[in-house]
Each structure stands twice: as C-alpha cells, then as structure tokens.
Design an enzyme around this catalytic site. Sequence first.
Site, mmCIF file in Angstrom:
data_model
loop_
_atom_site.group_PDB
_atom_site.id
_atom_site.type_symbol
_atom_site.label_atom_id
_atom_site.label_comp_id
_atom_site.label_asym_id
_atom_site.label_seq_id
_atom_site.Cartn_x
_atom_site.Cartn_y
_atom_site.Cartn_z
ATOM 1 N N GLY A 1 0.767 -1.246 0.000
ATOM 2 C CA GLY A 1 0.000 0.000 0.000
ATOM 3 C C GLY A 1 0.790 1.285 0.000
ATOM 4 O O GLY A 1 0.211 2.366 0.117
ATOM 5 N N GLY A 2 2.104 1.199 -0.140
ATOM 6 C CA GLY A 2 2.928 2.411 -0.124
ATOM 7 C C GLY A 2 2.495 3.400 -1.208
ATOM 8 O O GLY A 2 2.325 4.600 -0.942
ATOM 9 N N LYS A 3 2.283 2.889 -2.406
ATOM 10 C CA LYS A 3 1.947 3.807 -3.516
ATOM 11 C C LYS A 3 0.478 4.206 -3.470
ATOM 12 O O LYS A 3 0.135 5.319 -3.851
ATOM 13 C CB LYS A 3 2.343 3.176 -4.854
ATOM 14 C CG LYS A 3 3.845 2.925 -4.932
ATOM 15 C CD LYS A 3 4.290 2.415 -6.272
ATOM 16 C CE LYS A 3 5.735 1.942 -6.196
ATOM 17 N NZ LYS A 3 5.918 0.679 -5.440
ATOM 18 N N CYS B 1 10.106 -3.000 -9.813
ATOM 19 C CA CYS B 1 11.353 -2.718 -9.090
ATOM 20 C C CYS B 1 12.417 -3.676 -9.624
ATOM 21 O O CYS B 1 13.015 -4.445 -8.875
ATOM 22 C CB CYS B 1 11.171 -2.818 -7.578
ATOM 23 S SG CYS B 1 10.517 -4.377 -7.004
HETATM 24 C C1 LIG Z 1 5.487 -4.973 -6.257
HETATM 25 S S1 LIG Z 1 4.230 -5.503 -5.212
HETATM 26 C C2 LIG Z 1 3.235 -4.062 -5.082
HETATM 27 C C3 LIG Z 1 3.769 -3.014 -4.128
HETATM 28 C C4 LIG Z 1 2.767 -1.904 -3.861
HETATM 29 N N1 LIG Z 1 2.317 -1.270 -5.087
HETATM 30 C C5 LIG Z 1 3.324 -0.822 -2.959
HETATM 31 O O1 LIG Z 1 3.781 0.213 -3.420
HETATM 32 O O2 LIG Z 1 3.303 -1.026 -1.736
HETATM 33 C C6 LIG Z 1 3.310 -6.504 -6.266
HETATM 34 C C7 LIG Z 1 1.970 -6.980 -5.698
HETATM 35 O O3 LIG Z 1 1.244 -7.583 -6.758
HETATM 36 C C8 LIG Z 1 0.391 -8.542 -6.201
HETATM 37 N N2 LIG Z 1 -0.077 -9.372 -7.340
HETATM 38 C C9 LIG Z 1 0.606 -10.312 -8.027
HETATM 39 N N3 LIG Z 1 -0.144 -10.803 -9.024
HETATM 40 C C10 LIG Z 1 -1.332 -10.148 -8.959
HETATM 41 C C11 LIG Z 1 -2.538 -10.222 -9.711
HETATM 42 N N4 LIG Z 1 -2.657 -11.065 -10.748
HETATM 43 N N5 LIG Z 1 -3.575 -9.422 -9.372
HETATM 44 C C12 LIG Z 1 -3.449 -8.569 -8.315
HETATM 45 N N6 LIG Z 1 -2.349 -8.472 -7.562
HETATM 46 C C13 LIG Z 1 -1.299 -9.244 -7.883
HETATM 47 C C14 LIG Z 1 1.253 -9.222 -5.168
HETATM 48 O O4 LIG Z 1 0.458 -9.870 -4.208
HETATM 49 C C15 LIG Z 1 2.037 -8.034 -4.599
HETATM 50 O O5 LIG Z 1 1.426 -7.556 -3.443
#
Ligand SMILES: C[S@@+](CC[C@H](N)C(=O)[O-])C[C@H]1O[C@@H](n2cnc3c(N)ncnc32)[C@H](O)[C@@H]1O
Length: 436
Positions: A256-258, A372
Amino acid sequence: MACAQLVGDVQEGASLATALPQSAARGKWDAAQRGAAQALSFAVLRHLGTARAALSALHPKAIHPPLLRDVLHTALVLLRPDTGVHYAAHTVVNQAVEACKRTPALRHAGGFVNAVLRRFIASPDLLDTVCAASNEARWNHPPWWVETLQAAYPQRWQDVLQVAQRQPAMTLRVNTRRISRADYQLELSACGLHSMAPKDALLDQALILQQPAAVERLPGFDVGWVSVQDAAAQYAATLLDVQPGQRVLDACAAPGGKTAHLLERADCTVLALDKDAQRLHRVDDTLRRLGLQANTLAADAAHPAAWWDGQRFDRILLDAPCSASGISRRHPDIRWLRRATDIPALAATQTALLDALWPLLQTGGKLLYATCSVFPQEGAQQAAAFLARHADAIASPAPGQLLPQEPQHSGDGNAAASPASHSQDGFYYALFTKSS
Ligand SMILES: C[S@@+](CC[C@H](N)C(=O)[O-])C[C@H]1O[C@@H](n2cnc3c(N)ncnc32)[C@H](O)[C@@H]1O
C-alpha cells in the site's frame, strides 16, 4: 548460530521475509536480537558468493550436515575485513567452534571448523584467487544475473552490482496533507535526526535520513505524518499525475505504499486491488495510520470480468510483480532465490496484466507501468512490446530505467563512474496515454 540457520534457510530456498519471523518466534527474540540477526544475515548473504567459493577452495568435498556449511560461510564472511561485520580472527574462530559444541548435530565438528577457518586465515591471497576465477565470487550474485546486467548496461553493470553490496539509505515520504516537508525536516532535526531533500522536483515529499532510525523515533509516525519509502518508489504517484475527483485503479496495491502516496497527492477515488488477501490487510493498516481512504479488494487484476463494474478509470497504476532485482541491496536473499527461468515467467505475467487492464482505461487516461527490476525483459522490452501491440497507446515522458544508486564511495574505495545525487533503488517506469 541463529544467523547461520537463517543463511541456511535461504540456501534451501526460503525467503528471509518468511524465515526471520519464524526464527524470531521460535527463539522468542526481542527487537534487538531480531535486528542483530537480520543485520548479520544480510551481511553474510551480501557476501555469500565469495564465501561459497572460498569454502570450496578450502574444502572441495561436500560438507554435511548443511548447517555445518552455513556456520562456515557465516564465519568466513565475519573474517573478511571489508564486509562491515568484521571481528577479530580469534573471536570468530572461537565463537564458531563454541557454537558447534552447543549444537547437538555439530557437536563433533569443532575441530574441523577450527582447521578450515585457520587455513583461511593463513591464506591471505585466497579471496583474490577465488574472485578472479568466478563472477559469482567477485560480484556476489549468480552468474546469469551478472551476465544479464553486463549485456544490458555495458558501462554501468559494475556500479549496479556494487550498490547491491551496500546498506541502503532510509528514505521518508512526508504526508504533506499533515505537515510540510520543510517543517518535518525541522521536527527531525529537533530529534537529532538529520536529513536531506533530494533535488529532483518529482521527489517533492522525500527526505533521506543521514542515518537509518527505528520508526518509533520518527516524529508523528503513529499519527501519519510520515512513511518509509525509497526515493525510486516515490516517482510513481508524481508521474501518474492524479487529479481531484478522478477514478484510479491501483492494480497490485499491497502493502500500500503507492496507494497511500496517490491519496496524499489528490482527493481521488482509489480502488486498491491485490491478489493476496493477507497482504491487502497491510494496505488497510497503512491507510488508517495516514488518515486516508480507498476501496480495497482481494482480486486477480488479470481477470477483470470477475470484479470490474464496467466504469473506466482515469488512471491505472500497475506496480507489477517482478524479479525485485532493483532492490537486491534491500533484500540480499533475492539474488540467491531467483532462477534465470523466473524472468520469462514473470515477464509473461506482466504482459498478461498490462493487456487485461488496458481496456479498463478511459480515453485520454494514463496507465503507469512500474517494476522494481533492472532486467530489460521486465522494463524497456516489456514497454516496447506493449506499444507494438496497442496502437491506441502513446508513450508519455517517464524516467524509463532507474538504476540503483548511492551517493557514497564504494566499499573498495573507488567512486562510482557517475556520482549519484541521492540514494535510490532500481525501478522501471513507463507511462502510457490512451489516444482513442
Ligand atoms: C510490487 S508488489 C506491489 C507493491 C505496492 N504497489 C506498494 O507500493 O506497496 C506486487 C503486488 O502484486 C500482487 N499481485 C501479483 N499478481 C497479482 C494479480 N494477478 N492481481 C493482483 N495483484 C497481484 C502481489 O500480491 C504483490 O502484493
């Protein structure tokens, strides 16, 4: 021994994010013990390539049980003068031998450990020899990872790998709905915490601490004045340029940071989606602390038919699942857990997510694709292929590939080829506007 066990868990395929809390719970560690175990295991993982090569040179046969190998890898890193966790040689040898005596499975291994470590101490040229012979030993990343970076960044790959060996700076994002960045900087100074504001206009909420600090020491953390977020991650909300009243989809939102950053910047309506229901709880916690609101939904972004109400979004953020190769310095276990074959599989998932979400965007709307990662398959190649597939997508100005950077000098005393203005992770950003 706790550190050796953690390093062993990673060598057996577990992530530190899983192994560390489990060990802490088993050992009933307090915060200081947990912090110490984490710091030590990070240091060992950052130098595991060299330690593995050194141990193979000292004892070419397989070592059993695996925990004995992990004790030796840990001790070999502690014996190196340049790892940031260096101890006197006799202390390291004595502690490794004592740790074996206290561990039933290694009770008889003290003599062997003593002999191997003493041989290492008596071989001052060994590290240079093993580093000259292998990329894994020299760069402390798997060979395929090093080769991917060499091909992608012929001038900069060494900088990228060197930055991964350093502890990252701690960067804050000031919640400017609550307090201005300048005022928060004064609050920090009053607590003895010194910080600098990056000069980049896109990072207008960022403050980089001179020294990392526990969040409990950050003024107003509990009441939502500030969050911890790397500078590279802070580009996302600024680039997406969300306006008041807009409908925004944050498609991979957890933790949830973004999401929070988007809401700090504009009074918009955000649907925060994540496939992982557990991780999604963290989005709710973060938003509560910051006094922000979004609709959170556990769902698969690749299958909108199951959750989309048919109303198009003005903005979509796709912070896609990726190799995390851009945050290798922050998570030094990742380099040892990833396999080369993971990258095409991740790229295929990213492609599927991009194609599934594009139809949900309003004409004139913007989709920001972020990873990232520093691997082109998850960045520039992914963006180019997307533009080739979608005639109605226009590339808008975005940073593209951000390589990880640290402004300090490298551990071996050499300045980086291009001196960095501030610390940040590696990230990729592409912004697409919908033309019709
Ligand atoms: C890079 S992290 C996101 C970080 C977040 N945007 C932040 O800034 O805190 C990627 C996220 O994508 C989710 N994810 C992976 N495949 C997904 C999908 N098909 N649909 C929804 N979420 C998915 C993962 O559970 C993970 O939490």
